[in-house]
Design an enzyme around this catalytic site. Structure first.
Site, mmCIF file in Angstrom:
data_model
loop_
_atom_site.group_PDB
_atom_site.id
_atom_site.type_symbol
_atom_site.label_atom_id
_atom_site.label_comp_id
_atom_site.label_asym_id
_atom_site.label_seq_id
_atom_site.Cartn_x
_atom_site.Cartn_y
_atom_site.Cartn_z
ATOM 1 N N TYR A 30 4.054 0.717 -3.899
ATOM 2 C CA TYR A 30 2.960 0.171 -4.695
ATOM 3 C C TYR A 30 2.634 1.009 -5.925
ATOM 4 O O TYR A 30 1.781 0.629 -6.726
ATOM 5 C CB TYR A 30 1.712 0.030 -3.828
ATOM 6 C CG TYR A 30 1.906 -0.879 -2.645
ATOM 7 C CD1 TYR A 30 1.903 -2.254 -2.791
ATOM 8 C CD2 TYR A 30 2.117 -0.354 -1.366
ATOM 9 C CE1 TYR A 30 2.092 -3.105 -1.706
ATOM 10 C CE2 TYR A 30 2.304 -1.190 -0.275
ATOM 11 C CZ TYR A 30 2.297 -2.559 -0.447
ATOM 12 O OH TYR A 30 2.488 -3.393 0.628
ATOM 13 N N TYR A 80 -4.898 1.075 2.971
ATOM 14 C CA TYR A 80 -4.479 -0.151 2.290
ATOM 15 C C TYR A 80 -5.722 -0.849 1.741
ATOM 16 O O TYR A 80 -6.833 -0.716 2.257
ATOM 17 C CB TYR A 80 -3.632 -1.075 3.175
ATOM 18 C CG TYR A 80 -2.243 -0.504 3.407
ATOM 19 C CD1 TYR A 80 -1.219 -0.732 2.487
ATOM 20 C CD2 TYR A 80 -1.991 0.304 4.511
ATOM 21 C CE1 TYR A 80 0.038 -0.174 2.673
ATOM 22 C CE2 TYR A 80 -0.728 0.866 4.703
ATOM 23 C CZ TYR A 80 0.281 0.627 3.779
ATOM 24 O OH TYR A 80 1.508 1.197 3.951
ATOM 25 N N ASN A 82 -7.202 -3.742 1.523
ATOM 26 C CA ASN A 82 -8.156 -4.631 2.194
ATOM 27 C C ASN A 82 -9.067 -3.931 3.188
ATOM 28 O O ASN A 82 -10.030 -4.536 3.676
ATOM 29 C CB ASN A 82 -7.403 -5.755 2.911
ATOM 30 C CG ASN A 82 -6.702 -6.694 1.942
ATOM 31 O OD1 ASN A 82 -6.783 -6.519 0.732
ATOM 32 N ND2 ASN A 82 -6.018 -7.690 2.480
ATOM 33 N N ASN A 128 -10.544 -8.093 -2.501
ATOM 34 C CA ASN A 128 -10.614 -7.750 -1.081
ATOM 35 C C ASN A 128 -11.000 -6.293 -0.841
ATOM 36 O O ASN A 128 -11.655 -5.981 0.155
ATOM 37 C CB ASN A 128 -9.280 -8.059 -0.404
ATOM 38 C CG ASN A 128 -9.054 -9.550 -0.243
ATOM 39 O OD1 ASN A 128 -10.003 -10.326 -0.120
ATOM 40 N ND2 ASN A 128 -7.796 -9.973 -0.249
#
Length: 217
Positions: A30, A80, A82, A128
């Site tokens: 990422y 992560y 979310n 999110n």
């Protein structure tokens, strides 16, 4: 024995600390993607002050230092995106910080690439990561956030796919410039406070927004 940071932090004359939380996803997969500009802002700020991001605390890569005499805590949640609140919530609680001393950095598709906004509070905008942070702040939305514009997906492109793409060369230049602008306003924030810093900065960014729009027409 208390280290240098702890001695200065617990001095009775020391200003109240700030906690800066950059949102993103961990791992090389990422790195450099649009969804990770919150991490990049933390990195840029830490590098500008020589603050090492070399510890893990409350599920986050963590660093601590000073802007002048003002203590700052820097965090990149490793949960992560979310689940970002699983780190941000405990960090704010651990340091007993009111939420007006917690600034969350996040990507924003509603702003053109490289345009920033600094706000006192707000909703989640279907982000999110912000949803998770708000949930772990017990529903409280009254915390500052630095919105980092990444632009909208082209055509009918899936927004999720867009978020996980890396920037084009042109967009990368805009983001790199924006990161330095963000570093500047965050340093100003620690000395002048949120209201004054946001007023001046958002006016500058408004004109930048207009210039970007004119370039695209």
């Amino acid at each position: 024995m208390l280290n240098r940071f702890s001695r200065r932090l617990f001095c009775t004359a020391s200003p109240r600390p700030w906690l800066f939380v950059g949102l993103g996803n961990p791992g090389d997969k990422y790195k450099g993607t649009r969804h990770n500009v919150g991490f990049e802002m933390i990195n840029a700020f830490a590098e500008s002050l020589g603050i090492p991001m070399d510890t893990v605390h409350c599920k986050a890569i963590f660093g601590q230092g000073f802007v002048g005499d003002v203590p700052v805590f820097l965090a990149k949640p490793q949960t992560y995106m979310n689940l970002s609140g699983e780190s941000a919530g405990p960090l704010a609680a651990y340091y007993k910080l009111p939420l007006n001393r917690v600034v969350v950095f996040h990507d924003d598709m509603s702003l053109p690439c490289g345009v920033l906004r600094l706000h006192h509070k707000g909703g989640h905008g279907n982000h999110n990561g912000l949803k998770s942070v708000i949930y772990h702040f017990r529903g409280n939305r009254e915390f500052p956030r630095l919105r980092i514009g990444i632009g909208k997906p082209p055509g009918q492109m899936d927004p999720k796919a867009f978020l996980l793409q890396k920037f084009s060369a042109t967009a990368r230049e805009r983001i790199d410039a924006a990161l330095q602008e963000g570093v500047g306003v965050l340093k100003l924030l620690t000395s002048k406070g949120l209201t004054e810093s946001a007023r001046c900065f958002n006016t500058e960014q408004k004109y930048k927004h207009i210039r970007v729009q004119n370039m695209q027409t």
